[in-house]
Design a protein around this motif. Structure first.
Motif, short mmCIF file in Angstrom:
data_model
loop_
_atom_site.label_atom_id
_atom_site.label_comp_id
_atom_site.label_asym_id
_atom_site.label_seq_id
_atom_site.Cartn_x
_atom_site.Cartn_y
_atom_site.Cartn_z
N GLY A 1 -11.65 -89.29 91.82
CA GLY A 1 -12.91 -89.72 91.25
C GLY A 1 -13.89 -88.63 90.90
N MET A 2 -13.86 -87.51 91.61
CA MET A 2 -14.83 -86.45 91.35
C MET A 2 -14.68 -85.87 89.95
N SER A 3 -13.47 -85.76 89.46
CA SER A 3 -13.26 -85.16 88.13
C SER A 3 -13.96 -85.95 87.04
N ARG A 4 -14.22 -87.22 87.28
CA ARG A 4 -14.92 -88.06 86.31
C ARG A 4 -16.41 -87.73 86.24
N LEU A 5 -16.92 -86.98 87.20
CA LEU A 5 -18.36 -86.71 87.30
C LEU A 5 -18.76 -85.28 86.95
N LEU A 6 -17.81 -84.37 86.99
CA LEU A 6 -18.14 -82.95 86.93
C LEU A 6 -18.97 -82.54 85.72
N ASP A 7 -18.73 -83.13 84.57
CA ASP A 7 -19.48 -82.72 83.38
C ASP A 7 -20.90 -83.28 83.35
N ARG A 8 -21.25 -84.14 84.32
CA ARG A 8 -22.60 -84.72 84.34
C ARG A 8 -23.41 -84.33 85.57
N ILE A 9 -22.84 -83.52 86.43
CA ILE A 9 -23.58 -83.07 87.61
C ILE A 9 -24.67 -82.09 87.18
N ASP A 10 -25.83 -82.24 87.78
CA ASP A 10 -26.95 -81.33 87.54
C ASP A 10 -26.75 -80.11 88.44
N TRP A 11 -26.12 -79.10 87.88
CA TRP A 11 -25.75 -77.92 88.68
C TRP A 11 -26.96 -77.12 89.14
N LYS A 12 -28.04 -77.15 88.37
CA LYS A 12 -29.26 -76.46 88.81
C LYS A 12 -29.84 -77.14 90.05
N LEU A 13 -29.82 -78.46 90.06
CA LEU A 13 -30.27 -79.21 91.22
C LEU A 13 -29.39 -78.90 92.43
N MET A 14 -28.09 -78.85 92.20
CA MET A 14 -27.16 -78.53 93.28
C MET A 14 -27.43 -77.12 93.82
N ALA A 15 -27.65 -76.18 92.93
CA ALA A 15 -27.93 -74.80 93.34
C ALA A 15 -29.21 -74.72 94.16
N ARG A 16 -30.23 -75.48 93.75
CA ARG A 16 -31.49 -75.50 94.52
C ARG A 16 -31.25 -76.02 95.94
N SER A 17 -30.38 -77.02 96.07
CA SER A 17 -30.11 -77.55 97.42
C SER A 17 -29.44 -76.47 98.28
N VAL A 18 -28.54 -75.71 97.69
CA VAL A 18 -27.88 -74.63 98.43
C VAL A 18 -28.91 -73.55 98.79
N GLU A 19 -29.80 -73.23 97.87
CA GLU A 19 -30.84 -72.23 98.14
C GLU A 19 -31.74 -72.68 99.28
N LYS A 20 -31.94 -74.00 99.42
CA LYS A 20 -32.76 -74.55 100.51
C LYS A 20 -31.97 -74.67 101.81
N GLY A 21 -30.67 -74.37 101.76
CA GLY A 21 -29.88 -74.36 102.99
C GLY A 21 -28.81 -75.42 103.11
N THR A 22 -28.63 -76.25 102.10
CA THR A 22 -27.60 -77.28 102.20
C THR A 22 -26.22 -76.67 102.15
N ARG A 23 -25.40 -77.08 103.08
CA ARG A 23 -23.99 -76.70 103.10
C ARG A 23 -23.20 -77.95 102.68
N TRP A 24 -22.59 -77.91 101.51
CA TRP A 24 -21.76 -79.00 101.00
C TRP A 24 -20.39 -78.85 101.64
N VAL A 25 -19.94 -79.87 102.36
CA VAL A 25 -18.74 -79.76 103.18
C VAL A 25 -17.74 -80.87 102.84
N GLY A 26 -16.48 -80.50 102.80
CA GLY A 26 -15.40 -81.46 102.62
C GLY A 26 -14.16 -80.79 102.08
N TYR A 27 -13.19 -81.60 101.75
CA TYR A 27 -11.96 -81.13 101.11
C TYR A 27 -11.48 -82.26 100.21
N SER A 28 -10.28 -82.16 99.72
CA SER A 28 -9.72 -83.15 98.80
C SER A 28 -10.56 -83.15 97.52
N ASP A 29 -11.11 -84.27 97.12
CA ASP A 29 -11.87 -84.32 95.88
C ASP A 29 -13.15 -83.49 95.91
#
Length: 145
Positions: free
Chosen positions: A76-104
């Motif tokens: 399911g993740m591959s269906r979303l990749l072109d619409r993810i707000d990568w700048k928003l995601m980067a800001r979360s990492v800059e604020k300390g978010t660790r995105w964790v998982g495997y598989s998708d």
């Protein structure tokens, strides 16, 4: 206390009980656990339609918890990749978010690296690793470390 958000970006959760068990175990480990509002959404084999799952990812990114832990993988993740707000995601990492998982989650992690030069963590999934009947003796300690 470390804020940990559980979210479901790909495959549907067949039952709520493993999610509740995972949350209980993670709380017992000292995490301040919250479960995304759409974690139990269902649309065919997905955790809600594409819009619901995309909104969950963006909602977690805006909250910028210490840990964003996927509940499970699955297609399911591959269906979303072109619409993810990568700048928003980067800001979360800059604020300390660790995105964790495997598989998708690997698709999201590679997107973070490619679009934002942001790191993420290959690690457990809430359901597969903390929500199963028998918890192995290694995963909790390694994850907490």
């Amino acid at each position: 206390m470390t804020q940990l958000n559980l979210f479901t970006p790909a495959g549907v959760l067949a039952k709520a009980a493993p999610l509740r068990l995972a949350a209980k175990r993670l709380k017992a480990m000292g995490f301040d656990v919250s479960i995304d509002e759409s974690a139990l959404a269902r649309r065919q084999r997905f955790a809600g339609d594409d819009e619901t799952r995309l909104a969950a990812i963006h909602r977690v990114a805006k909250q910028s918890p210490s840990i964003a832990l996927a509940t499970r993988g699955g297609y399911g993740m591959s269906r979303l990749l072109d619409r993810i707000d990568w700048k928003l995601m980067a800001r979360s990492v800059e604020k300390g978010t660790r995105w964790v998982g495997y598989s998708d989650m690997t698709g999201l992690q590679m997107g973070l690296l490619a679009h934002a030069k942001a790191s993420s963590w290959a690690g457990p999934l809430a359901i597969d690793d903390f929500g199963r009947e028998q918890l192995d003796e290694v995963t909790p300690a390694c994850f907490a470390e």
